[in-house]
Scaffold this motif. Structure first.
Motif, PDB file in Angstrom:
ATOM      1  N   TRP A  28       8.706   2.601  30.678  1.00 26.25           N
ATOM      2  CA  TRP A  28       8.005   1.466  30.073  1.00 26.25           C
ATOM      3  C   TRP A  28       6.724   1.930  29.380  1.00 26.25           C
ATOM      4  CZ3 TRP A  28       8.843  -1.357  35.318  1.00 26.25           C
ATOM      5  CH2 TRP A  28      10.158  -1.864  35.343  1.00 26.25           C
ATOM      6  N   LEU A  29       6.034   2.894  29.979  1.00 20.44           N
ATOM      7  CA  LEU A  29       4.813   3.418  29.368  1.00 20.44           C
ATOM      8  C   LEU A  29       5.137   4.177  28.083  1.00 20.44           C
ATOM      9  CD1 LEU A  29       1.745   3.656  29.751  1.00 20.44           C
ATOM     10  CD2 LEU A  29       2.157   5.749  31.077  1.00 20.44           C
ATOM     11  N   ALA A  30       6.245   4.912  28.082  1.00 17.01           N
ATOM     12  CA  ALA A  30       6.656   5.668  26.878  1.00 17.01           C
ATOM     13  C   ALA A  30       6.918   4.723  25.707  1.00 17.01           C
ATOM     14  CB  ALA A  30       7.901   6.498  27.182  1.00 17.01           C
ATOM     15  N   TRP A  31       7.418   3.537  25.988  1.00 19.94           N
ATOM     16  CA  TRP A  31       7.719   2.565  24.941  1.00 19.94           C
ATOM     17  C   TRP A  31       6.470   2.168  24.155  1.00 19.94           C
ATOM     18  CZ3 TRP A  31       6.371  -2.823  24.833  1.00 19.94           C
ATOM     19  CH2 TRP A  31       7.012  -3.549  23.824  1.00 19.94           C
ATOM     20  N   LEU A  32       5.315   2.242  24.791  1.00 19.94           N
ATOM     21  CA  LEU A  32       4.062   1.817  24.166  1.00 19.94           C
ATOM     22  C   LEU A  32       3.455   2.888  23.266  1.00 19.94           C
ATOM     23  CD1 LEU A  32       2.382   0.154  27.285  1.00 19.94           C
ATOM     24  CD2 LEU A  32       3.497  -1.024  25.374  1.00 19.94           C
ATOM     25  N   GLN A  33       3.960   4.131  23.355  1.00 15.23           N
ATOM     26  CA  GLN A  33       3.292   5.238  22.667  1.00 15.23           C
ATOM     27  C   GLN A  33       3.760   5.375  21.218  1.00 15.23           C
ATOM     28  OE1 GLN A  33       0.859   6.546  24.550  1.00 15.23           O
ATOM     29  NE2 GLN A  33       1.676   5.086  26.077  1.00 15.23           N
ATOM     30  N   THR A  34       2.815   5.800  20.364  1.00 15.50           N
ATOM     31  CA  THR A  34       3.138   6.078  18.961  1.00 15.50           C
ATOM     32  C   THR A  34       2.684   7.464  18.525  1.00 15.50           C
ATOM     33  OG1 THR A  34       1.060   5.072  18.224  1.00 15.50           O
ATOM     34  CG2 THR A  34       3.008   3.639  18.307  1.00 15.50           C
ATOM     35  N   GLU A  35       1.943   8.168  19.378  1.00 14.08           N
ATOM     36  CA  GLU A  35       1.448   9.505  19.074  1.00 14.08           C
ATOM     37  C   GLU A  35       2.228  10.550  19.861  1.00 14.08           C
ATOM     38  OE1 GLU A  35      -0.744  10.117  16.725  1.00 14.08           O
ATOM     39  OE2 GLU A  35      -0.988   7.958  16.311  1.00 14.08           O
ATOM     40  N   PHE A  36       2.317  11.744  19.272  1.00 13.81           N
ATOM     41  CA  PHE A  36       3.158  12.784  19.864  1.00 13.81           C
ATOM     42  C   PHE A  36       2.668  13.249  21.232  1.00 13.81           C
ATOM     43  CE2 PHE A  36       3.677  17.408  20.466  1.00 13.81           C
ATOM     44  CZ  PHE A  36       5.041  17.440  20.704  1.00 13.81           C
ATOM     45  N   ALA A  37       1.394  13.606  21.365  1.00 15.59           N
ATOM     46  CA  ALA A  37       0.894  14.236  22.585  1.00 15.59           C
ATOM     47  C   ALA A  37       1.079  13.363  23.833  1.00 15.59           C
ATOM     48  CB  ALA A  37      -0.576  14.644  22.415  1.00 15.59           C
ATOM     49  N   PRO A  38       0.628  12.080  23.835  1.00 18.10           N
ATOM     50  CA  PRO A  38       0.833  11.272  25.046  1.00 18.10           C
ATOM     51  C   PRO A  38       2.305  10.996  25.326  1.00 18.10           C
ATOM     52  CG  PRO A  38      -0.096   9.939  23.274  1.00 18.10           C
ATOM     53  CD  PRO A  38      -0.164  11.355  22.824  1.00 18.10           C
ATOM     54  N   LEU A  39       3.100  10.816  24.267  1.00 20.54           N
ATOM     55  CA  LEU A  39       4.521  10.562  24.483  1.00 20.54           C
ATOM     56  C   LEU A  39       5.190  11.773  25.105  1.00 20.54           C
ATOM     57  CD1 LEU A  39       6.852   8.573  24.106  1.00 20.54           C
ATOM     58  CD2 LEU A  39       7.225   9.536  21.837  1.00 20.54           C
ATOM     59  N   TRP A  40       4.818  12.965  24.640  1.00 26.51           N
ATOM     60  CA  TRP A  40       5.390  14.184  25.206  1.00 26.51           C
ATOM     61  C   TRP A  40       5.039  14.323  26.680  1.00 26.51           C
ATOM     62  CZ3 TRP A  40       3.808  18.608  27.649  1.00 26.51           C
ATOM     63  CH2 TRP A  40       4.739  19.650  27.718  1.00 26.51           C
ATOM     64  N   GLY A  41       3.792  14.056  27.042  1.00 28.21           N
ATOM     65  CA  GLY A  41       3.375  14.167  28.433  1.00 28.21           C
ATOM     66  C   GLY A  41       4.096  13.193  29.347  1.00 28.21           C
ATOM     67  N   ILE A  42       4.286  11.959  28.875  1.00 28.08           N
ATOM     68  CA  ILE A  42       4.989  10.958  29.679  1.00 28.08           C
ATOM     69  C   ILE A  42       6.443  11.355  29.858  1.00 28.08           C
ATOM     70  CG2 ILE A  42       5.798   8.564  29.699  1.00 28.08           C
ATOM     71  CD1 ILE A  42       3.152   7.876  28.207  1.00 28.08           C
ATOM     72  N   PHE A  43       7.067  11.843  28.788  1.00 23.35           N
ATOM     73  CA  PHE A  43       8.460  12.250  28.906  1.00 23.35           C
ATOM     74  C   PHE A  43       8.626  13.465  29.804  1.00 23.35           C
ATOM     75  CE2 PHE A  43      10.178   9.331  25.836  1.00 23.35           C
ATOM     76  CZ  PHE A  43      11.512   9.257  26.205  1.00 23.35           C
ATOM     77  N   LEU A  44       7.652  14.345  29.838  1.00 25.05           N
ATOM     78  CA  LEU A  44       7.727  15.483  30.760  1.00 25.05           C
ATOM     79  C   LEU A  44       7.700  14.991  32.204  1.00 25.05           C
ATOM     80  CD1 LEU A  44       7.785  18.507  31.306  1.00 25.05           C
ATOM     81  CD2 LEU A  44       5.276  18.503  31.148  1.00 25.05           C
TER      82      LEU A  44
END
Length: 413
Positions: free
Chosen positions: A90-106
């Protein structure tokens, strides 16, 4: 009495386990590359996000297999893993920038990766007859097809209601809800306590000792090479099918449906896998699965006609059944009972970790390097690379793999 009856007949419950597992997986991955492309990510950035699953597979499955072999019931470990995955999706859905999205997916991948080996270990412990595995595992294919078609219908509704809006990222929201359901369901699965005696050495360390067996080493080596080519397909097939200039130019809803044809082809194949292995032997079955993946890539490289591009996606189902699923059966036959969860984790390490980790970087580099001056991509070159490597992998497996003595014909030449 009802509980006792359920323990005697766990097959339906195990089938539902695979259905929910693949629904969670499919919901978050089917539309992901398209979503990332719409966010403006480069080919390498798309590959880096998807590579988090491979990074996690380097350590998570072996650690989880060790815990399941020695300390923690496998179904409890899987349940808590899925419940922890939900808020991250759910948190990943809110992201639009590469760095935070990458960290959440990790973080998500570190929790999600162990569940692949754990569910296999649970199933193999309780099915009794190995020949029944295909009839149970096919429910995973049904789960993937079902969620793909639901996502396709969901996108079609938005394409009609608001043509200018993108909802490819909504798969992450849906995956989070399914992860909660899967986590709770895991707690109801048949009890799968550790088989390993706690006084003995680490099971996952001993699992590496299986590499001294010729067939086990050949399987792992070829699995590494073959899985390194999978990111070319998983990362960029969706983008290829929606490319209006150099690809077929399908709508996103249609592309989602087309990519589900591989899982649809699994439905008759996986229940028949025991019969295929009995007729062809493990060696020919696994080898033919690799060839199917190669042909699929080469058809995409050829680029026409459209009907053949669509039909070729069914070959992915043959690859999944005859290489990925049959590969878990090979591992089960080649490993001792007290190392099987760790051995399955070692297979996950190769096909979800080491191989794809290399492949994500290579696929992203090839994708970015084949950008055309007028826009779009040189898809012929992009898909020709995995096609050739997969053919070489099939040849190596055919030449080197002999098959366990108990396999009725795995060593045929």
């Amino acid at each position: 009495m009802e509980s006792t009856e359920m323990e005697k007949s766990p097959h339906k419950r195990l089938g539902a386990m695979f259905l929910l597992q693949n629904a969670v997986w499919g919901a978050q991955v089917v539309l992901l590359s398209g979503h990332l492309a719409e966010l403006g990510f480069s080919g390498l950035q798309i590959s880096y996000v998807l590579a988090t699953a491979s990074l996690a597979a380097l350590c998570s499955p072996l650690l989880a297999g060790w815990l399941a072999d020695r300390f923690w019931p496998a179904q409890i470990f899987a349940g808590w893993s899925y419940l922890a995955c939900a808020p991250l999706l759910w948190l990943a859905w809110l992201q639009t920038e590469f760095a935070p999205l990458w960290g959440i997916f990790l973080a998500f991948s570190l929790l999600h990766a162990p569940t692949m080996g754990l569910t296999n270990a649970i199933a193999f412990r309780h099915i009794g007859d190995m020949g029944r595995y295909g009839r149970i595992r096919v429910w995973g294919s049904i789960g993937w097809v079902g969620i793909s078609w639901l996502l396709s219908g969901y996108l079609r509704l938005w394409e009609r209601a608001a043509p200018g809006q993108s909802h490819l990222g909504d798969g992450l929201l849906i995956a989070g809800g399914l992860a909660v359901l899967m986590g709770l369901y895991c707690f109801s699965l048949p009890h799968t306590p550790p088989e390993r005696e706690k006084g003995k050495a680490l099971a996952f360390v001993e699992a590496f000792g299986l590499l001294r067996q010729r067939d086990f080493a050949v399987l792992m080596g070829v699995a590494f090479a073959v899985s390194a080519m999978s990111p070319f397909s998983y990362n960029f097939s969706f983008i290829f099918f929606v490319d209006p200039v150099h690809g077929p130019g399908f709508a996103a809803s249609s592309a989602s449906w087309i990519l589900s044809l591989g899982q649809l082809a699994e439905l008759p194949l996986i229940p028949a896998l025991g019969w295929l292995i009995a007729k062809m032997g493990l060696r020919w079955t696994v080898c033919s699965g690799i060839v199917a993946a190669a042909v699929r890539s080469l058809v995409l490289a050829w680029g026409e006609p459209v009907w053949l591009l669509v039909a070729s996606q069914a070959l992915n189902g043959y690859y999944i059944a005859c290489f990925l699923v049959a590969g878990t059966m090979v591992v089960e036959r080649l490993s001792p009972a007290d190392l099987r969860a760790s051995a399955q984790g070692l297979l996950v390490l190769c096909i979800r970790g080491l191989g794809p980790l290399l492949g994500h970087g290579l696929a992203g580099w090839v994708y970015d390097g084949n950008a055309l001056a007028g826009g779009g991509r040189d898809w012929q070159t992009i898909f020709l690379v995995p096609g050739c490597v997969l053919l070489a992998g099939a040849l190596c497996f055919w030449a080197l793999f002999r098959g366990p003595p108990a396999d009725g014909g795995a060593g045929r030449r």
